[in-house]
Design a protein around this motif. Structure first.
Motif, PDB file in Angstrom:
ATOM      1  N   TRP A 147       4.188  -6.921   3.353  1.00  0.00           N
ATOM      2  CA  TRP A 147       2.810  -6.472   3.115  1.00  0.00           C
ATOM      3  C   TRP A 147       2.458  -6.464   1.634  1.00  0.00           C
ATOM      4  O   TRP A 147       1.323  -6.765   1.258  1.00  0.00           O
ATOM      5  CB  TRP A 147       2.587  -5.077   3.728  1.00  0.00           C
ATOM      6  N   ASP A 148       3.419  -6.145   0.796  1.00  0.00           N
ATOM      7  CA  ASP A 148       3.181  -6.211  -0.654  1.00  0.00           C
ATOM      8  C   ASP A 148       2.869  -7.646  -1.074  1.00  0.00           C
ATOM      9  O   ASP A 148       1.976  -7.894  -1.892  1.00  0.00           O
ATOM     10  CB  ASP A 148       4.404  -5.701  -1.423  1.00  0.00           C
ATOM     11  N   ASN A 174      -1.501  -0.967   7.908  1.00  0.00           N
ATOM     12  CA  ASN A 174      -0.165  -1.497   8.201  1.00  0.00           C
ATOM     13  C   ASN A 174       0.771  -1.409   7.002  1.00  0.00           C
ATOM     14  O   ASN A 174       1.977  -1.195   7.174  1.00  0.00           O
ATOM     15  CB  ASN A 174      -0.278  -2.937   8.694  1.00  0.00           C
ATOM     16  N   ARG A 175       0.214  -1.567   5.821  1.00  0.00           N
ATOM     17  CA  ARG A 175       1.049  -1.455   4.622  1.00  0.00           C
ATOM     18  C   ARG A 175       1.546  -0.023   4.463  1.00  0.00           C
ATOM     19  O   ARG A 175       2.717   0.204   4.160  1.00  0.00           O
ATOM     20  CB  ARG A 175       0.243  -1.897   3.399  1.00  0.00           C
ATOM     21  N   MET A 176       0.670   0.941   4.664  1.00  0.00           N
ATOM     22  CA  MET A 176       1.072   2.347   4.587  1.00  0.00           C
ATOM     23  C   MET A 176       2.077   2.674   5.688  1.00  0.00           C
ATOM     24  O   MET A 176       3.054   3.391   5.461  1.00  0.00           O
ATOM     25  CB  MET A 176      -0.165   3.254   4.712  1.00  0.00           C
ATOM     26  N   GLY A 177       1.836   2.134   6.886  1.00  0.00           N
ATOM     27  CA  GLY A 177       2.754   2.376   7.991  1.00  0.00           C
ATOM     28  C   GLY A 177       4.139   1.826   7.728  1.00  0.00           C
ATOM     29  O   GLY A 177       5.146   2.466   8.033  1.00  0.00           O
ATOM     30  N   ALA A 178       4.198   0.646   7.135  1.00  0.00           N
ATOM     31  CA  ALA A 178       5.494   0.025   6.819  1.00  0.00           C
ATOM     32  C   ALA A 178       6.237   0.837   5.763  1.00  0.00           C
ATOM     33  O   ALA A 178       7.461   0.998   5.832  1.00  0.00           O
ATOM     34  CB  ALA A 178       5.278  -1.403   6.330  1.00  0.00           C
ATOM     35  N   TYR A 189      -3.521 -12.118  -0.943  1.00  0.00           N
ATOM     36  CA  TYR A 189      -4.921 -11.858  -0.590  1.00  0.00           C
ATOM     37  C   TYR A 189      -5.773 -11.702  -1.851  1.00  0.00           C
ATOM     38  O   TYR A 189      -6.882 -12.246  -1.957  1.00  0.00           O
ATOM     39  CB  TYR A 189      -4.994 -10.596   0.270  1.00  0.00           C
ATOM     40  N   GLU A 190      -5.269 -10.961  -2.821  1.00  0.00           N
ATOM     41  CA  GLU A 190      -5.993 -10.753  -4.071  1.00  0.00           C
ATOM     42  C   GLU A 190      -6.137 -12.064  -4.841  1.00  0.00           C
ATOM     43  O   GLU A 190      -7.174 -12.326  -5.469  1.00  0.00           O
ATOM     44  CB  GLU A 190      -5.276  -9.708  -4.917  1.00  0.00           C
ATOM     45  N   ALA A 191      -5.103 -12.902  -4.782  1.00  0.00           N
ATOM     46  CA  ALA A 191      -5.169 -14.200  -5.456  1.00  0.00           C
ATOM     47  C   ALA A 191      -6.201 -15.106  -4.785  1.00  0.00           C
ATOM     48  O   ALA A 191      -6.940 -15.839  -5.461  1.00  0.00           O
ATOM     49  CB  ALA A 191      -3.792 -14.862  -5.437  1.00  0.00           C
ATOM     50  N   MET A 211      15.508 -13.545  -0.848  1.00  0.00           N
ATOM     51  CA  MET A 211      14.192 -12.958  -1.059  1.00  0.00           C
ATOM     52  C   MET A 211      13.162 -14.041  -1.343  1.00  0.00           C
ATOM     53  O   MET A 211      12.042 -14.007  -0.833  1.00  0.00           O
ATOM     54  CB  MET A 211      14.255 -11.973  -2.242  1.00  0.00           C
ATOM     55  N   THR A 212      13.553 -15.041  -2.152  1.00  0.00           N
ATOM     56  CA  THR A 212      12.641 -16.137  -2.466  1.00  0.00           C
ATOM     57  C   THR A 212      12.299 -16.920  -1.206  1.00  0.00           C
ATOM     58  O   THR A 212      11.140 -17.293  -0.987  1.00  0.00           O
ATOM     59  CB  THR A 212      13.283 -17.088  -3.505  1.00  0.00           C
ATOM     60  N   ASN A 213      13.286 -17.175  -0.360  1.00  0.00           N
ATOM     61  CA  ASN A 213      13.057 -17.896   0.892  1.00  0.00           C
ATOM     62  C   ASN A 213      12.107 -17.141   1.802  1.00  0.00           C
ATOM     63  O   ASN A 213      11.229 -17.719   2.430  1.00  0.00           O
ATOM     64  CB  ASN A 213      14.390 -18.111   1.619  1.00  0.00           C
ATOM     65  N   THR A 214      12.299 -15.828   1.901  1.00  0.00           N
ATOM     66  CA  THR A 214      11.441 -15.000   2.749  1.00  0.00           C
ATOM     67  C   THR A 214       9.994 -15.070   2.277  1.00  0.00           C
ATOM     68  O   THR A 214       9.070 -15.219   3.081  1.00  0.00           O
ATOM     69  CB  THR A 214      11.930 -13.536   2.734  1.00  0.00           C
ATOM     70  N   LYS A 215       9.803 -14.968   0.990  1.00  0.00           N
ATOM     71  CA  LYS A 215       8.439 -15.018   0.436  1.00  0.00           C
ATOM     72  C   LYS A 215       7.807 -16.375   0.681  1.00  0.00           C
ATOM     73  O   LYS A 215       6.630 -16.465   1.039  1.00  0.00           O
ATOM     74  CB  LYS A 215       8.475 -14.716  -1.068  1.00  0.00           C
ATOM     75  N   GLN A 216       8.581 -17.453   0.481  1.00  0.00           N
ATOM     76  CA  GLN A 216       8.013 -18.792   0.660  1.00  0.00           C
ATOM     77  C   GLN A 216       7.671 -19.045   2.121  1.00  0.00           C
ATOM     78  O   GLN A 216       6.639 -19.655   2.428  1.00  0.00           O
ATOM     79  CB  GLN A 216       8.978 -19.862   0.142  1.00  0.00           C
ATOM     80  N   ASN A 217       8.521 -18.562   3.017  1.00  0.00           N
ATOM     81  CA  ASN A 217       8.226 -18.715   4.442  1.00  0.00           C
ATOM     82  C   ASN A 217       6.943 -17.987   4.810  1.00  0.00           C
ATOM     83  O   ASN A 217       6.145 -18.474   5.627  1.00  0.00           O
ATOM     84  CB  ASN A 217       9.389 -18.178   5.284  1.00  0.00           C
ATOM     85  N   LEU A 218       6.744 -16.826   4.211  1.00  0.00           N
ATOM     86  CA  LEU A 218       5.532 -16.046   4.469  1.00  0.00           C
ATOM     87  C   LEU A 218       4.302 -16.789   3.946  1.00  0.00           C
ATOM     88  O   LEU A 218       3.277 -16.888   4.633  1.00  0.00           O
ATOM     89  CB  LEU A 218       5.660 -14.673   3.811  1.00  0.00           C
TER      90      LEU A 218
END
Length: 223
Positions: free
Chosen positions: A165-166, A209-213, A172-174, A111-118
């Motif tokens: 998306w989360d 897209n967030r709602m769709g996901a 985005y907020e940051a 999970m950490t890897n996925t977030k960092q890649n994003l």
């Protein structure tokens, strides 16, 4: 004569039983000693080698421990041997705990890897880490930062999961929070307008897209 033969026969059988019993006791003590020696030998192996070969080491340990504990049933005086087994068990459990901690530390969290890649895709390699530090964003580069962020999200919107998306929303907020600071540090009116245009484009894309996901994830969960 017959009585004598019967007596001799009984004696031979008795000796056979005694011999068999002695052999079982000897084998039982040997299995306990083998177990103890094995644990001591593993303790003396370099921790790097133990980690590398842990599955094989643990499989051999389980086998030798079972043989030792099974052998106790064949011992008259088993208290001393049981103490040996208990002591070796305690040693091994300590070692096992250390190895498992090391293995967990060495294994990356998917999970950490996925977030960092994003984050790397949205902002550039290594720009944003777990500390969520946006101090590197300033009046000179903030427009380019928004451009990369929005265009990357747009290009990959069909691939992102709900978790993605989360994370994008959080990033985005940051970034918006950093923009409030940058505005006071000399952000040009021209760049501010361009950023406003990017935000106007991105906000509905994020929401839809967030709602769709989320809906897609719920549908899959029901199936």
């Amino acid at each position: 004569m017959k009585k004598r033969k019967l007596f001799i026969g009984i004696a031979i059988i008795a000796v056979g039983f005694t011999s068999c019993k002695d052999e079982k006791e000897t084998q039982a003590k040997k299995s306990v000693d083998t177990y103890v020696v094995y644990v001591d030998s593993v303790e003396n192996v370099a921790i790097e080698d133990v980690r590398t070969n842990w599955q094989a080491i643990d499989a051999a340990y389980q086998l030798k421990m079972n043989e030792a504990e099974t052998g106790l049933a064949n011992l008259k005086e088993s208290a001393a041997e049981q103490e040996k087994i208990n002591a070796s068990k305690a040693k091994y459990e300590d070692l096992k705990t250390k190895v498992q901690v090391d293995l967990q530390a060495a294994s990356p969290n998917p999970m950490t890897n996925t977030k960092q890649n994003l984050r790397n895709a949205l902002f550039g390699e290594g720009k944003v880490g777990d500390d969520m530090n946006f101090d590197w964003v300033n009046a000179s580069n903030i427009h380019e930062v928004y451009q990369l962020f929005v265009h990357t999200a747009e290009d990959n919107k069909d691939k992102y999961t709900r978790e993605d998306w989360d994370e994008i929303k959080l990033m985005y907020e940051a970034l918006d929070s950093r923009k409030n600071t940058v505005e006071k540090e000399g952000l040009s009116a021209s760049d501010n307008r361009k950023i406003a245009g990017l935000k106007f484009k991105f906000a509905p894309m994020l929401k839809v897209n967030r709602m769709g996901a989320k809906s897609e994830e719920m549908t899959k969960a029901k199936q």
